[in-house]
Write an enzyme that holds these catalytic residues in place. Sequence first.
Site, PDB file in Angstrom:
ATOM      1  CD  GLN A 153      -1.304   2.126   2.545  1.00 52.68           C
ATOM      2  OE1 GLN A 153      -0.308   1.829   3.200  1.00 52.68           O
ATOM      3  NE2 GLN A 153      -2.017   3.198   2.793  1.00 52.68           N
ATOM      4  CB  THR A 165      -4.430   4.771   0.685  1.00 53.25           C
ATOM      5  OG1 THR A 165      -4.321   3.373   0.978  1.00 53.25           O
ATOM      6  CG2 THR A 165      -5.462   5.382   1.615  1.00 53.25           C
ATOM      7  NE  ARG A 176      -8.111   8.786  12.547  1.00 50.94           N
ATOM      8  CZ  ARG A 176      -7.024   8.263  11.970  1.00 50.94           C
ATOM      9  NH1 ARG A 176      -6.102   7.683  12.716  1.00 50.94           N
ATOM     10  NH2 ARG A 176      -6.879   8.304  10.657  1.00 50.94           N
ATOM     11  CB  SER A 178     -11.856   1.430   2.083  1.00 52.18           C
ATOM     12  OG  SER A 178     -11.257   1.762   3.323  1.00 52.18           O
ATOM     13  CG  HIS A 211      -8.562   5.325   6.387  1.00 53.31           C
ATOM     14  ND1 HIS A 211      -7.789   5.456   5.253  1.00 53.31           N
ATOM     15  CD2 HIS A 211      -7.679   5.189   7.406  1.00 53.31           C
ATOM     16  CE1 HIS A 211      -6.511   5.432   5.581  1.00 53.31           C
ATOM     17  NE2 HIS A 211      -6.415   5.264   6.888  1.00 53.31           N
ATOM     18  N   GLY A 245     -13.871  -2.934   5.897  1.00 55.74           N
ATOM     19  CA  GLY A 245     -14.555  -2.220   6.964  1.00 55.74           C
ATOM     20  C   GLY A 245     -15.713  -2.969   7.562  1.00 55.74           C
ATOM     21  NE  ARG A 287     -14.770  -5.553  13.994  1.00 54.97           N
ATOM     22  CZ  ARG A 287     -14.257  -4.798  13.026  1.00 54.97           C
ATOM     23  NH1 ARG A 287     -14.093  -5.316  11.817  1.00 54.97           N
ATOM     24  NH2 ARG A 287     -13.913  -3.541  13.257  1.00 54.97           N
ATOM     25  NE  ARG A 328     -11.014   0.270  14.580  1.00 56.89           N
ATOM     26  CZ  ARG A 328     -11.480   0.947  13.535  1.00 56.89           C
ATOM     27  NH1 ARG A 328     -11.986   0.283  12.492  1.00 56.89           N
ATOM     28  NH2 ARG A 328     -11.438   2.270  13.520  1.00 56.89           N
TER      29      ARG A 328
END
Length: 409
Positions: free
Chosen positions: A159, A187, A196, A302, A304, A336, A339, A359
Amino acid sequence: MAGSGPSGARRVDDPPEVRDALPTHPEPVVRLNRAVNLADVREAARRRLPRPVFDTIDGGADDELTLTRNETAFRDLLVTPRPLVDVTTRSMRTEVLGQPVALPVLLAPTGGARVAHRHAELAVAAAAASRHTVYVQGTVTSWSLEDVAAAGGGSSWYQLYLPADRSRTAAMVDRVVAAGYRALVLTVDTAVFGGRERDRRNGTALPVRIRPRLALQGAGRPAWAVDFVRGAVQLPGPLSGSRGLSVRATQEQILASPSPVTWADLASVRALWPGPLVVKGVLGPEQVQRLLDEGVDGVVVSNHGGRQLDGVPATIEALPAVVDAVAGRAEVFLDGGVRRGTDVLKALALGARAVMIGRPYLFGLAAGGQAGVEKVLDVLGTELDRAMALSGCATVADVDAGLVRRVGR
């Protein structure tokens, strides 16, 4: 590093000199082994990491609406099983940009691997290779791109964040080519950093300074603290040739990363890069035709991970329109909110060639190094295999749009 894995990848481990040089604290392997889903892996990481470090990985931008929506939007999709299908023999194998993978789950580029585990990207690349899938190595890294490529056994993608000095782009691309990366991912959604707020509250917004609160949090997590210190030691023996970067140098990389990418930049990268080119950070169909005209081979839907602009659509919501616009002329990936194995199934049904996760594997890395990343891939693989069997799909090719519908339809 010792031991050989599939595709020439090596298991990442410290040599005896390093193991004996510092006090050890056992990795939480038992807790990781007891994890039955990705939520359990996340909890194992939460217990091991200092709160500010966990929040850096776990958090999103502003009110974290997009971060939450990325996951919850999958719940608005229902699967309609197809009974009376022979699913005795199943396969999750597929191809991404002509590269065979054992399951349609790729490891996305991230910038937080160094604070999760000392082996960072080396462990992630080795784990991906051991499970016959792809790791997308990021520009922001704790190890040289050559070392990570070697750990991945020739299966990794790279990337690219464009350097502020665009005259350095050609030399950077040449290094990526020489290292043997299979595809280049550009990206395009980081013109500036997202807000954040967890990091600002914790005092971990860049550049990070070791304040008393952060130091106390680290002292309360001795396994993480010892690992972090070990990662700062110059490694003798088999790892002595690896070019690890200091925490300060890694921070400087991150601070230098945001840079608006233009159509001219894309054309320049396309001219420099001889292999498959992927653009990451697309949320709508408006630019798709021009991306294809510029020679892009893949598009990653995406946002991000909800860490840039808050309040944008979840990637699973944005996926169908992008797939329609691409119309089979390039491969589409989703990044994204994944899970569960059922999330992978739903993304495939809506047209994704594969999904990317970030993550979840960072939490696996934090909880158990390379073994933790492998655990995450194994859990998703087991869940996807089960979901395919129960929905009547023997192969990935059997998964199509007729398998899912939105709630209320």
